[in-house]
Enzyme design. Sequence first.
Site, PDB file in Angstrom:
ATOM      1  N   ASN A  31      34.771   2.421  44.200  1.00  0.00           N
ATOM      2  CA  ASN A  31      34.199   1.048  44.732  1.00  0.00           C
ATOM      3  C   ASN A  31      34.517   0.677  46.056  1.00  0.00           C
ATOM      4  O   ASN A  31      35.536   0.887  46.350  1.00  0.00           O
ATOM      5  CB  ASN A  31      34.756   0.111  43.597  1.00  0.00           C
ATOM      6  N   GLN A  87      27.398  -5.753  34.182  1.00  0.00           N
ATOM      7  CA  GLN A  87      26.834  -7.051  34.089  1.00  0.00           C
ATOM      8  C   GLN A  87      25.123  -7.025  34.306  1.00  0.00           C
ATOM      9  O   GLN A  87      24.732  -6.383  35.205  1.00  0.00           O
ATOM     10  CB  GLN A  87      27.177  -7.547  35.638  1.00  0.00           C
ATOM     11  N   GLY A  93      26.173 -12.248  36.592  1.00  0.00           N
ATOM     12  CA  GLY A  93      27.007 -11.786  37.550  1.00  0.00           C
ATOM     13  C   GLY A  93      26.609 -10.489  38.350  1.00  0.00           C
ATOM     14  O   GLY A  93      27.183  -9.968  39.376  1.00  0.00           O
ATOM     15  N   GLN A  94      25.501  -9.906  37.736  1.00  0.00           N
ATOM     16  CA  GLN A  94      25.159  -8.564  38.653  1.00  0.00           C
ATOM     17  C   GLN A  94      24.670  -8.723  40.132  1.00  0.00           C
ATOM     18  O   GLN A  94      23.784  -9.812  40.508  1.00  0.00           O
ATOM     19  CB  GLN A  94      23.903  -8.160  38.202  1.00  0.00           C
ATOM     20  N   THR A  95      25.373  -8.175  41.124  1.00  0.00           N
ATOM     21  CA  THR A  95      24.970  -8.653  42.541  1.00  0.00           C
ATOM     22  C   THR A  95      24.200  -7.371  43.012  1.00  0.00           C
ATOM     23  O   THR A  95      23.546  -7.574  44.083  1.00  0.00           O
ATOM     24  CB  THR A  95      26.255  -8.706  43.404  1.00  0.00           C
ATOM     25  N   VAL A  96      24.205  -6.158  42.543  1.00  0.00           N
ATOM     26  CA  VAL A  96      23.468  -4.856  42.887  1.00  0.00           C
ATOM     27  C   VAL A  96      22.246  -4.785  41.855  1.00  0.00           C
ATOM     28  O   VAL A  96      22.797  -4.416  40.672  1.00  0.00           O
ATOM     29  CB  VAL A  96      24.068  -3.825  43.239  1.00  0.00           C
ATOM     30  N   HIS A  98      20.702  -2.509  40.021  1.00  0.00           N
ATOM     31  CA  HIS A  98      20.964  -1.195  39.558  1.00  0.00           C
ATOM     32  C   HIS A  98      21.834  -1.005  38.443  1.00  0.00           C
ATOM     33  O   HIS A  98      23.275  -1.372  38.719  1.00  0.00           O
ATOM     34  CB  HIS A  98      21.322  -0.251  40.909  1.00  0.00           C
ATOM     35  N   HIS A 100      24.667  -0.392  36.256  1.00  0.00           N
ATOM     36  CA  HIS A 100      26.132   0.309  36.572  1.00  0.00           C
ATOM     37  C   HIS A 100      27.093  -0.088  35.676  1.00  0.00           C
ATOM     38  O   HIS A 100      27.107  -1.519  35.402  1.00  0.00           O
ATOM     39  CB  HIS A 100      26.293   0.221  38.057  1.00  0.00           C
ATOM     40  N   HIS A 102      31.177  -0.789  35.320  1.00  0.00           N
ATOM     41  CA  HIS A 102      32.372  -0.873  35.633  1.00  0.00           C
ATOM     42  C   HIS A 102      33.507  -0.151  34.989  1.00  0.00           C
ATOM     43  O   HIS A 102      33.446  -0.491  33.741  1.00  0.00           O
ATOM     44  CB  HIS A 102      32.679  -2.507  36.051  1.00  0.00           C
TER      45      HIS A 102
END
Length: 168
Positions: A31, A87, A93-96, A98, A100, A102
């Site tokens: 990350n 997310q 709260g997903q910022t990308v 794609h 994934h 965590h």
Amino acid sequence: MASTKAMQFGPLSIPLSQVFMLTKSAYGLVNLKPIRPGHVLVVARRQVARFNELTPEEVADLFTHGQQVSKAIEKLFNADGLTLCIQDGAAAGQTVNHVHLHVIPRIQGDYANNDEIYSVLEGTGTVPQRTHIDNEQRKPRSPQDMAAEAAILRREIGGWDDAVARFM
């Protein structure tokens, strides 16, 4: 599959030096701005924004290898537990955009209220100073630091050379 020197993570190109696990349907990357030491991502190889867009096979691969990664992270970072989360969508709260997973190693007492970690993931919370991650809105790590962590994880998880030969 044609050979490349990077993986796509949404609009971002991730150098293989920062990738530590590679399968037919997923990959693991360190990350850029971890909220705890050892916070990594397991990413679907096919670029889709939402979890429900993955095939059952992709879901199985993502979680099977998420479990494998979680064992390595827990061991290497002497974690008392883990937070595993996806997310799914901007409202979560997903910022990308794609899919994934965590994988975040946890230490007893790292957050006064255990659920504070979710507001930090969303970017609205404050990282406790005791986490030893820069609290000044999580500055990006250097490519060298990320490559070094990925190399340690590759050794712990194993199979890197075979995976690159098979899946790149």
